[in-house]
Design a protein around this motif. Sequence first.
Motif, PDB file in Angstrom:
ATOM      1  N   ASP A   1     -40.008  62.764  41.936  1.00 26.53           N
ATOM      2  CA  ASP A   1     -39.253  63.565  42.663  1.00 26.53           C
ATOM      3  C   ASP A   1     -37.871  64.189  41.755  1.00 26.53           C
ATOM      4  O   ASP A   1     -37.309  65.069  42.302  1.00 26.53           O
ATOM      5  CB  ASP A   1     -38.763  62.995  43.847  1.00 26.53           C
ATOM      6  CG  ASP A   1     -37.880  61.529  43.746  1.00 26.53           C
ATOM      7  OD1 ASP A   1     -37.614  61.358  42.356  1.00 26.53           O
ATOM      8  OD2 ASP A   1     -38.031  60.602  44.261  1.00 26.53           O
ATOM      9  N   GLY A   2     -37.890  63.424  40.673  1.00 28.16           N
ATOM     10  CA  GLY A   2     -36.837  63.727  39.601  1.00 28.16           C
ATOM     11  C   GLY A   2     -35.304  63.944  40.158  1.00 28.16           C
ATOM     12  O   GLY A   2     -34.560  64.728  39.782  1.00 28.16           O
ATOM     13  N   LEU A   3     -35.055  63.151  41.101  1.00 27.91           N
ATOM     14  CA  LEU A   3     -33.677  62.860  41.810  1.00 27.91           C
ATOM     15  C   LEU A   3     -32.994  62.121  41.141  1.00 27.91           C
ATOM     16  O   LEU A   3     -31.727  62.022  41.691  1.00 27.91           O
ATOM     17  CB  LEU A   3     -33.940  62.733  43.216  1.00 27.91           C
ATOM     18  CG  LEU A   3     -34.550  63.712  44.247  1.00 27.91           C
ATOM     19  CD1 LEU A   3     -34.705  63.166  45.602  1.00 27.91           C
ATOM     20  CD2 LEU A   3     -33.999  65.030  44.183  1.00 27.91           C
ATOM     21  N   PHE A   4     -33.288  61.091  40.311  1.00 26.98           N
ATOM     22  CA  PHE A   4     -32.618  60.133  39.796  1.00 26.98           C
ATOM     23  C   PHE A   4     -32.097  60.440  38.404  1.00 26.98           C
ATOM     24  O   PHE A   4     -31.234  59.562  37.777  1.00 26.98           O
ATOM     25  CB  PHE A   4     -33.299  58.882  39.938  1.00 26.98           C
ATOM     26  CG  PHE A   4     -33.180  58.253  41.164  1.00 26.98           C
ATOM     27  CD1 PHE A   4     -32.453  57.458  41.791  1.00 26.98           C
ATOM     28  CD2 PHE A   4     -34.540  58.622  42.046  1.00 26.98           C
ATOM     29  CE1 PHE A   4     -32.584  56.930  43.139  1.00 26.98           C
ATOM     30  CE2 PHE A   4     -34.676  58.138  43.209  1.00 26.98           C
ATOM     31  CZ  PHE A   4     -33.687  57.537  43.602  1.00 26.98           C
ATOM     32  N   GLY A   5     -32.405  61.560  37.686  1.00 24.16           N
ATOM     33  CA  GLY A   5     -32.026  61.671  36.261  1.00 24.16           C
ATOM     34  C   GLY A   5     -32.595  60.953  35.355  1.00 24.16           C
ATOM     35  O   GLY A   5     -32.067  60.682  34.133  1.00 24.16           O
ATOM     36  N   ASP A   6     -33.751  60.226  35.732  1.00 22.45           N
ATOM     37  CA  ASP A   6     -34.379  59.181  34.542  1.00 22.45           C
ATOM     38  C   ASP A   6     -35.945  59.688  34.651  1.00 22.45           C
ATOM     39  O   ASP A   6     -36.249  60.622  35.390  1.00 22.45           O
ATOM     40  CB  ASP A   6     -34.106  57.886  34.839  1.00 22.45           C
ATOM     41  CG  ASP A   6     -34.431  57.473  36.229  1.00 22.45           C
ATOM     42  OD1 ASP A   6     -35.291  58.206  36.862  1.00 22.45           O
ATOM     43  OD2 ASP A   6     -33.864  56.561  36.657  1.00 22.45           O
ATOM     44  N   ASP A   7     -36.626  58.876  34.142  1.00 22.64           N
ATOM     45  CA  ASP A   7     -38.160  59.217  34.068  1.00 22.64           C
ATOM     46  C   ASP A   7     -38.888  58.374  35.233  1.00 22.64           C
ATOM     47  O   ASP A   7     -40.226  58.298  34.581  1.00 22.64           O
ATOM     48  CB  ASP A   7     -38.764  58.936  32.676  1.00 22.64           C
ATOM     49  CG  ASP A   7     -38.450  57.529  31.963  1.00 22.64           C
ATOM     50  OD1 ASP A   7     -37.959  56.718  32.733  1.00 22.64           O
ATOM     51  OD2 ASP A   7     -38.990  57.178  31.171  1.00 22.64           O
ATOM     52  N   ARG A   8     -38.475  57.863  36.062  1.00 22.43           N
ATOM     53  CA  ARG A   8     -39.146  57.206  37.035  1.00 22.43           C
ATOM     54  C   ARG A   8     -40.091  57.974  37.751  1.00 22.43           C
ATOM     55  O   ARG A   8     -39.735  59.331  38.030  1.00 22.43           O
ATOM     56  CB  ARG A   8     -38.200  56.426  37.919  1.00 22.43           C
ATOM     57  CG  ARG A   8     -37.540  57.094  38.895  1.00 22.43           C
ATOM     58  CD  ARG A   8     -36.512  56.397  39.949  1.00 22.43           C
ATOM     59  NE  ARG A   8     -35.259  55.992  39.185  1.00 22.43           N
ATOM     60  CZ  ARG A   8     -34.471  55.217  39.513  1.00 22.43           C
ATOM     61  NH1 ARG A   8     -34.430  54.755  40.954  1.00 22.43           N
ATOM     62  NH2 ARG A   8     -33.280  55.026  38.877  1.00 22.43           N
ATOM     63  N   THR A   9     -41.180  57.685  37.959  1.00 23.21           N
ATOM     64  CA  THR A   9     -42.255  58.439  38.831  1.00 23.21           C
ATOM     65  C   THR A   9     -42.517  57.903  40.222  1.00 23.21           C
ATOM     66  O   THR A   9     -41.576  57.056  40.709  1.00 23.21           O
ATOM     67  CB  THR A   9     -43.876  58.118  38.148  1.00 23.21           C
ATOM     68  OG1 THR A   9     -44.170  56.746  38.615  1.00 23.21           O
ATOM     69  CG2 THR A   9     -43.780  58.421  36.449  1.00 23.21           C
ATOM     70  N   ASP A  10     -43.054  58.626  41.070  1.00 22.40           N
ATOM     71  CA  ASP A  10     -43.131  58.476  42.569  1.00 22.40           C
ATOM     72  C   ASP A  10     -43.715  57.143  42.601  1.00 22.40           C
ATOM     73  O   ASP A  10     -43.285  56.429  43.583  1.00 22.40           O
ATOM     74  CB  ASP A  10     -44.184  59.506  42.929  1.00 22.40           C
ATOM     75  CG  ASP A  10     -43.373  60.785  43.361  1.00 22.40           C
ATOM     76  OD1 ASP A  10     -42.265  60.823  42.930  1.00 22.40           O
ATOM     77  OD2 ASP A  10     -44.114  61.736  43.622  1.00 22.40           O
ATOM     78  N   GLU A  11     -44.690  56.690  41.619  1.00 22.42           N
ATOM     79  CA  GLU A  11     -45.529  55.470  41.838  1.00 22.42           C
ATOM     80  C   GLU A  11     -44.384  54.424  41.469  1.00 22.42           C
ATOM     81  O   GLU A  11     -44.629  53.233  42.209  1.00 22.42           O
ATOM     82  CB  GLU A  11     -46.612  55.615  40.865  1.00 22.42           C
ATOM     83  CG  GLU A  11     -47.582  54.104  41.106  1.00 22.42           C
ATOM     84  CD  GLU A  11     -48.698  54.053  40.333  1.00 22.42           C
ATOM     85  OE1 GLU A  11     -49.405  52.941  40.104  1.00 22.42           O
ATOM     86  OE2 GLU A  11     -49.086  55.290  39.884  1.00 22.42           O
ATOM     87  N   ASP A  12     -43.553  54.532  40.826  1.00 25.87           N
ATOM     88  CA  ASP A  12     -42.469  53.459  40.425  1.00 25.87           C
ATOM     89  C   ASP A  12     -41.613  53.391  41.448  1.00 25.87           C
ATOM     90  O   ASP A  12     -41.469  52.057  41.857  1.00 25.87           O
ATOM     91  CB  ASP A  12     -41.446  54.071  39.360  1.00 25.87           C
ATOM     92  CG  ASP A  12     -42.333  53.978  38.014  1.00 25.87           C
ATOM     93  OD1 ASP A  12     -43.235  53.314  37.531  1.00 25.87           O
ATOM     94  OD2 ASP A  12     -41.952  55.096  37.087  1.00 25.87           O
ATOM     95  N   GLN A  13     -41.328  54.291  42.374  1.00 25.46           N
ATOM     96  CA  GLN A  13     -40.710  54.339  43.516  1.00 25.46           C
ATOM     97  C   GLN A  13     -41.254  53.568  44.620  1.00 25.46           C
ATOM     98  O   GLN A  13     -40.711  52.624  45.387  1.00 25.46           O
ATOM     99  CB  GLN A  13     -40.141  55.487  43.908  1.00 25.46           C
ATOM    100  CG  GLN A  13     -38.967  56.051  42.879  1.00 25.46           C
ATOM    101  CD  GLN A  13     -38.265  57.349  43.488  1.00 25.46           C
ATOM    102  OE1 GLN A  13     -37.453  57.275  44.466  1.00 25.46           O
ATOM    103  NE2 GLN A  13     -38.373  58.439  42.961  1.00 25.46           N
ATOM    104  N   LEU A  14     -42.468  53.856  44.746  1.00 24.30           N
ATOM    105  CA  LEU A  14     -43.336  53.642  46.042  1.00 24.30           C
ATOM    106  C   LEU A  14     -44.116  52.269  45.649  1.00 24.30           C
ATOM    107  O   LEU A  14     -44.297  51.829  46.814  1.00 24.30           O
ATOM    108  CB  LEU A  14     -44.470  54.579  46.268  1.00 24.30           C
ATOM    109  CG  LEU A  14     -43.727  56.030  46.757  1.00 24.30           C
ATOM    110  CD1 LEU A  14     -44.776  57.029  46.845  1.00 24.30           C
ATOM    111  CD2 LEU A  14     -43.138  55.904  48.444  1.00 24.30           C
ATOM    112  N   GLY A  15     -44.365  51.746  44.550  1.00 24.67           N
ATOM    113  CA  GLY A  15     -45.095  50.791  44.340  1.00 24.67           C
ATOM    114  C   GLY A  15     -46.362  50.553  44.485  1.00 24.67           C
ATOM    115  O   GLY A  15     -47.300  49.775  44.600  1.00 24.67           O
ATOM    116  N   ALA A  16     -46.953  51.965  44.689  1.00 22.86           N
ATOM    117  CA  ALA A  16     -48.385  52.252  44.601  1.00 22.86           C
ATOM    118  C   ALA A  16     -48.645  53.834  44.453  1.00 22.86           C
ATOM    119  O   ALA A  16     -47.786  54.505  44.556  1.00 22.86           O
ATOM    120  CB  ALA A  16     -49.164  52.093  45.936  1.00 22.86           C
TER     121      ALA A  16
END
Length: 268
Positions: free
Chosen positions: A197-212
């Motif tokens: 989603d690009g909302l945090f200013g870093d390289d985290r992916t949707d899967e990182d946030q959702l856990g799946a």
Amino acid sequence: MPKKNIIQVEKINLHIVDWLKTYAKNAKVNGFVVGISGGVDSAVTSTLCAQTGLPTLCVEMPIHQAPSHVSRGREHIEQLKKQFPNVTNIEANLTSVFETFKTVIPNEGNTEKLHLSLANSRARLRMTTLYYFAGIYGLLVAGTGNKVEDFGVGFYTKYGDGGVDLSPIADLMKSEVYALGRYLKIPNSIVQAAPTDGLFGDDRTDEDQLGASYDELEWAMIEDNKGKNLSDFTGREKKVFEIYKRLNTANQHKMNEIPVCLIPKNLK
């Protein structure tokens, strides 16, 4: 987890484009405005809008955006403009607006909640910007959410990317959006990129946030619609189903209509 059903991409493409044209005609508007993120959902949505032949405005709204997101979005826009003369684009760099916003709000408290609230504020600034352009050009804001995000796990910002006039791809699973994207020949750089989603200013992916992954959540959504329960699964499937049910429950406030307190007739 079962293989995905093969969808009729050509017929689905035509169906959505016809639906968009009919909706715009009935709403008596000129066309569509779409926020371009460099992801597959916005690429597919903007291409579908462009195929209507109606004015389609693609808007880039960077807020400390990763260069890779920007370059993917621009590659897609340039491709669209070469194919469709009805497509135009504009950039509204919201970084300075976001930074100013941060100076006038409290910045003390739970760090995790502060970061999440600021991330959601980015999405809401973008929604405001899209409606500005929609207002001055007589356009509809086309949503870019897919079925898993919008009706499965509620992975969007309420009154942010969830604030739209119509949702062309919200009845398509993420895998189906990818299938349609490949049919529409959107850039490989977008198809191959990890969703974010690009909302945090870093390289985290949707899967990182959702856990799946989306494939896993799509499977869980299908199993939930079949009436399955947590006790029906073991191992990774049980974990994914648990994640899906937790997010689906927690985000019902996004998916349901706004509750209205009805006043008894004898009090009016």
